[in-house]
Design a protein around this motif. Structure first.
Motif, PDB file in Angstrom:
ATOM      1  N   UNK A   6       0.343  -1.039   0.352  1.00 33.83           N
ATOM      2  CA  UNK A   6      -0.506   0.407  -0.211  1.00 33.83           C
ATOM      3  C   UNK A   6       0.623   1.246   0.140  1.00 33.83           C
ATOM      4  N   UNK A   7       0.276   2.221  -0.834  1.00 30.67           N
ATOM      5  CA  UNK A   7       1.093   3.937  -1.039  1.00 30.67           C
ATOM      6  C   UNK A   7       0.072   4.665  -0.947  1.00 30.67           C
ATOM      7  N   UNK A   8       0.913   5.734  -0.763  1.00 30.89           N
ATOM      8  CA  UNK A   8       0.029   6.826  -1.029  1.00 30.89           C
ATOM      9  C   UNK A   8       0.770   8.020  -1.411  1.00 30.89           C
ATOM     10  N   UNK A   9       0.601   8.258  -2.222  1.00 33.85           N
ATOM     11  CA  UNK A   9       1.071   8.769  -3.590  1.00 33.85           C
ATOM     12  C   UNK A   9       0.356   9.745  -4.437  1.00 33.85           C
ATOM     13  N   UNK A  10       0.859  10.938  -4.928  1.00 34.70           N
ATOM     14  CA  UNK A  10       1.042  11.989  -5.513  1.00 34.70           C
ATOM     15  C   UNK A  10       0.641  11.300  -6.859  1.00 34.70           C
ATOM     16  N   UNK A  11      -0.904  11.935  -7.573  1.00 32.45           N
ATOM     17  CA  UNK A  11      -1.246  10.733  -8.910  1.00 32.45           C
ATOM     18  C   UNK A  11       0.013  10.607 -10.031  1.00 32.45           C
ATOM     19  N   UNK A  12       1.318  11.700  -9.834  1.00 35.13           N
ATOM     20  CA  UNK A  12       2.486  11.617 -11.265  1.00 35.13           C
ATOM     21  C   UNK A  12       2.696  10.110 -10.763  1.00 35.13           C
ATOM     22  N   UNK A  13       3.322  10.066  -9.334  1.00 39.11           N
ATOM     23  CA  UNK A  13       3.689   9.283  -8.908  1.00 39.11           C
ATOM     24  C   UNK A  13       3.515   7.986  -9.305  1.00 39.11           C
ATOM     25  N   UNK A  14       1.890   7.228 -10.214  1.00 39.95           N
ATOM     26  CA  UNK A  14       1.043   6.543 -10.119  1.00 39.95           C
ATOM     27  C   UNK A  14       2.059   5.507 -11.700  1.00 39.95           C
ATOM     28  N   UNK A  15       2.224   4.299 -11.318  1.00 41.94           N
ATOM     29  CA  UNK A  15       2.950   3.948 -12.374  1.00 41.94           C
ATOM     30  C   UNK A  15       1.295   3.317 -13.223  1.00 41.94           C
ATOM     31  N   UNK A  16       0.839   3.724 -14.202  1.00 38.74           N
ATOM     32  CA  UNK A  16      -0.293   3.661 -14.676  1.00 38.74           C
ATOM     33  C   UNK A  16      -0.306   2.416 -15.364  1.00 38.74           C
ATOM     34  N   UNK A  17       0.870   1.988 -15.848  1.00 34.11           N
ATOM     35  CA  UNK A  17       0.338   0.463 -16.322  1.00 34.11           C
ATOM     36  C   UNK A  17       0.220  -0.577 -16.007  1.00 34.11           C
ATOM     37  N   UNK A  18       0.748  -0.381 -14.590  1.00 31.71           N
ATOM     38  CA  UNK A  18       0.035  -1.073 -13.559  1.00 31.71           C
ATOM     39  C   UNK A  18      -0.776  -1.851 -12.457  1.00 31.71           C
TER      40      UNK A  18
END
Length: 152
Positions: free
Chosen positions: A112-124
């Motif tokens: 589980x990670x809380x992050x800003x949207x630009x940090x998300x690996x959308x491909x996963x």
């Protein structure tokens, strides 16, 4: 990820029985009941975890469940505000239902990670197409990675 899909009419007792039967098999096959039988069932072995399904309708639920079960992607992204003060924790179990409400997979939260949207690996992301809508008012998202422990 949502639990708001309306499934085919099944009386609540019948649906609960389907979940209990699934849980009995899944917990055994996933080797969750590790103590010998003479200790009796632990609370973990006797109470099924919560059920939920992906998507907004049965077809989408089936499609996204298929993505997870095929091993193509394993993460969800949800606005942090939807969890309030308690995001999921590693090791949390859940039973994922298909579009008709049938239990199909026992999953465990592996990270589980809380992050800003630009940090998300959308491909996963299991539902990458819905990601732009996953950003909450605080600008943070909870990315939960799942591990399939058992599937039917």
């Amino acid at each position: 990820m949502t639990d708001s899909i309306e499934h085919d009419p099944v009386d609540e007792a019948g649906e609960d029985e389907r979940v209990r039967r699934f849980w009995t098999v899944a917990s055994e096959r996933a080797k969750l009941a590790t103590m010998p039988g003479y200790f009796g069932p632990s609370p973990l072995a006797s109470v099924p975890p919560p059920t939920w399904s992906f998507g907004e309708d049965p077809a989408e639920s089936d499609r996204l469940l298929g993505v997870l079960l095929a091993g193509e992607r394993d993460a969800t992204a949800v606005p942090a505000a939807e969890y309030g003060e308690a995001p999921p924790v590693v090791g949390t179990l859940g039973i994922v239902l298909d579009g008709s409400g049938r239990p199909r997979a026992l999953v465990s939260t592996r990270s589980v990670e809380v992050m800003a949207p630009h940090q998300v690996d959308v491909a996963g992301l299991i539902d990458a197409e819905a990601f732009p809508g996953a950003v909450g008012p605080d600008g943070q998202v909870v990315v939960e990675r799942l591990k399939v422990l058992y599937e039917e």
